[in-house]
Structures are given as structure tokens and as C-alpha cells.
Design a protein around this motif. Structure first.
Motif, PDB file in Angstrom:
ATOM      1  N   LYS A  85      19.832  33.747  18.530  1.00 23.66           N
ATOM      2  CA  LYS A  85      20.782  32.685  18.842  1.00 23.66           C
ATOM      3  C   LYS A  85      20.425  32.053  20.194  1.00 23.66           C
ATOM      4  O   LYS A  85      20.603  30.859  20.394  1.00 23.66           O
ATOM      5  N   TYR A 115      15.544  21.000  12.661  1.00 23.00           N
ATOM      6  CA  TYR A 115      15.960  19.894  13.500  1.00 23.00           C
ATOM      7  C   TYR A 115      15.916  20.346  14.966  1.00 23.00           C
ATOM      8  O   TYR A 115      16.135  21.515  15.275  1.00 23.00           O
ATOM      9  N   GLN A 162      17.809  19.375  18.619  1.00 22.85           N
ATOM     10  CA  GLN A 162      18.824  18.601  19.342  1.00 22.85           C
ATOM     11  C   GLN A 162      18.432  18.592  20.804  1.00 22.85           C
ATOM     12  O   GLN A 162      18.482  19.624  21.481  1.00 22.85           O
ATOM     13  N   PHE A 207      18.019  23.638  15.116  1.00 24.72           N
ATOM     14  CA  PHE A 207      18.860  23.944  13.960  1.00 24.72           C
ATOM     15  C   PHE A 207      17.997  24.006  12.702  1.00 24.72           C
ATOM     16  O   PHE A 207      17.174  23.128  12.441  1.00 24.72           O
ATOM     17  N   PHE A 256      23.773  23.678   7.586  1.00 27.88           N
ATOM     18  CA  PHE A 256      23.091  23.988   8.838  1.00 27.88           C
ATOM     19  C   PHE A 256      23.383  25.415   9.298  1.00 27.88           C
ATOM     20  O   PHE A 256      24.481  25.944   9.088  1.00 27.88           O
ATOM     21  N   GLY A 257      22.401  25.986   9.968  1.00 23.55           N
ATOM     22  CA  GLY A 257      22.613  27.244  10.667  1.00 23.55           C
ATOM     23  C   GLY A 257      23.314  27.001  11.993  1.00 23.55           C
ATOM     24  O   GLY A 257      23.544  25.854  12.372  1.00 23.55           O
ATOM     25  N   PRO A 258      23.631  28.057  12.730  1.00 22.89           N
ATOM     26  CA  PRO A 258      24.393  27.924  13.974  1.00 22.89           C
ATOM     27  C   PRO A 258      23.568  27.440  15.159  1.00 22.89           C
ATOM     28  O   PRO A 258      24.123  27.121  16.201  1.00 22.89           O
TER      29      PRO A 258
END
Lengths: 113, 114
Positions: B9, B35, B37, B90, B105-107
Motif C-alpha cells: 500500500k 494508472y 495519479q 492504481f 480499481f484497487g486501493p
């Protein structure tokens, strides 16, 4: 060169009122548009979508409007609830066949009780 | 029961290191995405795999290499990490590569390069 823009970084509304989130795009070839919602420390989740052949799509409290001539779409939330407080991303696609999404930078919505 | 999971994470590492981010989905989807961000909060697609075949490969430095050992996994390996690689990454998946199938989407994995 951002093809999808959300010019309002934040929006604050009172519970029960309407929230209107706006999105502008530059590429007239976009044929599919989506809204995603994101809570902190989580990934975006799909909210609602609209095809370029339509100008409105409704799902419960959420309605998306598309104005192709203005290259503008908006998300209306009525009535707004505190649980709607999140970041809302507008996304558009140049091709429905690849899954490619181009996202805006998001608008943070705060719904006050 | 998490649908799309990412590990780790959080990832803090130094410039020049090589690191990997793992992604797994248990939804039975055949298309997966990565992705990025960035600091301006834009979500930008990097790669997409459909049935282990690369179908989207955006303008990304070749230090980034996706690897899909099977349909349920899409890992991201990054060589020679740079400061500008700091971002949230992501992973996502969808039933088909068409947009008419929702992307889950994942976290996210927050990568910090020092």
C-alpha cells in the motif's frame, strides 16, 4: 495538454440541496463519458456513464448531462447527502474498444449536514 | 473479500532502486490496467492487458515494465527509480476491454522516491 478538465477543484453544498459538478473536454472524438467517485485511501468507483448519442442519463439521485456542442458534461446529485462527500472524477474515452479512459483532475465535493 | 488488491500500500525507496508493485483481482475479469495519479491529481493510464496481451501502452519510460503472469495478476516493475516517479499507482480490472464494462480499481500504492 489535458483533454479533460474539471475547473472547480472543490465544491461545498448543504445536505438536501443539489450538487452540480462540471467537466469540459477538448477532443470531439470522445464517444463515451463516465463519472467516478473516490473516497480517501480507496480507489475510484464507477458512478454513472453516458454515451455520446445521448444527452442525459439518470440513475437514482445521479444524473449526467452531456452537451456535445459545448463539449461539456455535468453531474447532478439531488438531494445531496453527507455520504456523497468525496472526490469526483470525470473521464472520457476516445475509443470504446480499448477501455482507455482519460481522466480529469477531480473535484472534491463536501456535503455539509 | 477484496476484489482488486495491490501490494504494498505504501512504498518508500531511494533513487536508483528497482521496485515492484503487485496487483491481483478475484473478479474473473480478463482485462487489467495500471494508472498513475500524479501530484496534480490527474489519473493517467499507463498500460492495459487483455487476456495477458498488452493492448494499451501509453508514453511511459521503458523503466516501467508490466508483467501479467495470468489473467488475475498484473504486476508493475520499475527500474532505476527517479524522484518524478513518486505518485499513487492504481491497478484496475474490467470484465472486457470495452468501456461498457465498469473498471474496478484497487486501493492504490503510494510510491515515494527519496
Amino acid at each position: 495538454d489535458q483533454q479533460v478538465k474539471q475547473n472547480s477543484p472543490s465544491l461545498s453544498v448543504q445536505e438536501g440541496r443539489i450538487s452540480i459538478l462540471n467537466c469540459d473536454y477538448t477532443n470531439s472524438m470522445f464517444d463515451y463519458f463516465l463519472w467516478y467517485k473516490k473516497y480517501p485511501a480507496e480507489g475510484p468507483t464507477f458512478l454513472i456513464s453516458i454515451s455520446s448519442i445521448k444527452d442525459k442519463n439518470e440513475d437514482g439521485r445521479f444524473t449526467v448531462f452531456l452537451n456535445k456542442s459545448a463539449k461539456h458534461l455535468s453531474l447532478h446529485i439531488v438531494p445531496s447527502q453527507p455520504g456523497d462527500s468525496a472526490v469526483y472524477f470525470c473521464a472520457a474515452s476516445p475509443s470504446s474498444n480499448t477501455g482507455k479512459l482519460i481522466f480529469g483532475q477531480g473535484t472534491t465535493l463536501q456535503v455539509k449536514p | 473479500d477484496t476484489a482488486v488488491s495491490q501490494t504494498p500500500k505504501y512504498l518508500v525507496t531511494q533513487m536508483g532502486n528497482d521496485k515492484s508493485i503487485k496487483c491481483e483481482q478475484n473478479l474473473g475479469h480478463d482485462t487489467m490496467y495500471w494508472y498513475k495519479q500524479d501530484s496534480k491529481k490527474f489519473l493517467k493510464i499507463m498500460f492495459s492487458y487483455n487476456n495477458k496481451e498488452l493492448i494499451i501502452n501509453e508514453t511511459v519510460p521503458n523503466r516501467f515494465s508490466p508483467k501479467s503472469p495470468d489473467k488475475a495478476h498484473l504486476n508493475l516493475h520499475i527500474n532505476s527509480l527517479e524522484l518524478g516517479d513518486s505518485a499513487v499507482y492504481f491497478c484496475a480490472s474490467s470484465h472486457r476491454r470495452s468501456l461498457y464494462y465498469e473498471q474496478y480499481f484497487g486501493p492504490g500504492t503510494r510510491l515515494t522516491v527519496t
